[in-house]
Enzyme design. Structure first.
Site, PDB file in Angstrom:
ATOM      1  N   SER A 249     -32.125 -25.484  33.254  1.00 61.69           N
ATOM      2  CA  SER A 249     -31.105 -25.976  32.450  1.00 61.69           C
ATOM      3  C   SER A 249     -29.190 -25.570  33.783  1.00 61.69           C
ATOM      4  O   SER A 249     -29.038 -26.912  33.735  1.00 61.69           O
ATOM      5  CB  SER A 249     -30.819 -25.461  31.376  1.00 61.69           C
ATOM      6  OG  SER A 249     -30.491 -24.175  31.099  1.00 61.69           O
TER       7      SER A 249
ATOM      8  N   LYS B  46     -24.918 -21.127  30.314  1.00 63.37           N
ATOM      9  CA  LYS B  46     -24.351 -22.657  31.110  1.00 63.37           C
ATOM     10  C   LYS B  46     -22.855 -21.710  32.358  1.00 63.37           C
ATOM     11  O   LYS B  46     -22.761 -20.931  32.191  1.00 63.37           O
ATOM     12  CB  LYS B  46     -23.999 -22.782  29.755  1.00 63.37           C
ATOM     13  CG  LYS B  46     -25.160 -23.285  28.927  1.00 63.37           C
ATOM     14  CD  LYS B  46     -25.994 -24.088  29.414  1.00 63.37           C
ATOM     15  CE  LYS B  46     -27.247 -24.395  27.939  1.00 63.37           C
ATOM     16  NZ  LYS B  46     -27.658 -25.227  28.542  1.00 63.37           N
TER      17      LYS B  46
END
Length: 265
Positions: free
Chosen positions: A36, A110
């Site tokens: 990701s 993230k």
């Protein structure tokens, strides 16, 4: 004088105590389990996370890559693979002192796109907007778009929370996909720390700096409000001056009115 073998257990205990202290308060290693955050981070990379600055009240800033605890259901029901009692024991021992990531902790990594007070949005075919400013995002995975697969916003990020997105936009279940829970925002209390360096493998060693797009003028919510605030500050003296003139004029007329009436009589 004690022999080396007598001092060795003491040295081991001290080393373990220092390692545990470093892991708890300073730096901890984390393993990247997914794609990701490509191309910034690859699956299997080991990153070192700064855990010290949050202890002094520092909060995540735009552009930083942060590790945070699952806010609630982001990871879903993940099944852990058993690697045998010996391997599991070794991993638990090493993760306890911070030399290996824990297999039991549910953490995510993230990039912070917006912080408390910001308004963030992204339309299909457009760029991510923070407080009306478009972000130039060279870190996005090649071939990906900023948000075409999941447009969002505008969303006002509450104070004490952050909006996060993965660099591999088409392979990241980030804030965009969890708007049913706090509009997809993450509490800063859930943030473990900022990823500061890729430590392993050796050939991928690099620091994780904040991209320059987050330094552009007027990006912060406070800066976006500055023009109107300056306009108000500039207009206020004029309004007060005009009000004083009006009051003085009314007083002058009130004082002269009785004289005129006497003269008319």
């Amino acid at each position: 004088m004690r022999s080396f073998w007598k001092e060795l257990p003491i040295l081991v205990v001290i080393a373990l105590a220092l390692a545990l202290l470093i892991k708890t308060f300073l730096v901890q290693a984390f393993s990247i389990p997914s794609d990701s955050m490509q191309d910034t981070l690859q699956r299997g990379d080991r990153v070192l996370v700064d855990k010290l600055t949050p202890w002094f009240g520092s909060e995540p800033e735009r552009g930083e890559v942060v590790v945070f605890h699952d806010p609630g259901g982001w990871l879903g029901e993940s099944q852990t693979k058993s690697s045998g009692p010996v391997a599991e024991g070794i991993q638990k021992a090493l993760s306890f002192i911070g030399l290996m990531p824990s297999a039991e902790e549910k953490d995510l990594i993230k990039r912070v796109i917006a912080v408390g007070g910001d308004t963030v949005s992204c339309k299909r075919g457009g760029k991510v907007m923070v407080n009306g400013k478009p972000l130039d995002e060279p870190y996005i995975f090649p071939g990906n778009t900023p948000c075409d697969e999941k447009p969002f916003g505008p969303i006002k990020v509450p104070e004490g929370r952050i909006w996060v997105m993965g660099d591999h936009r088409q392979d990241s279940l980030d804030s965009r996909y969890h708007q049913n829970l706090n509009n997809g925002t993450v509490s800063v209390d859930d943030v473990v720390g900022r990823a500061i360096v890729i430590a392993w493998p050796i050939n991928r060693w690099t620091t994780l700096s904040v991209p320059s797009t987050f330094d552009q003028p007027g990006l912060s919510a406070a800066a976006a409000m500055a023009p109107s605030a300056l306009g108000f500050a500039g207009a206020l003296p004029i309004v007060l001056w005009r009000r004083r003139r009006l009051i003085a004029k009314v007083r002058t007329e009130a004082e002269s009115r009785p004289e005129r009436l006497t003269a008319d009589c």
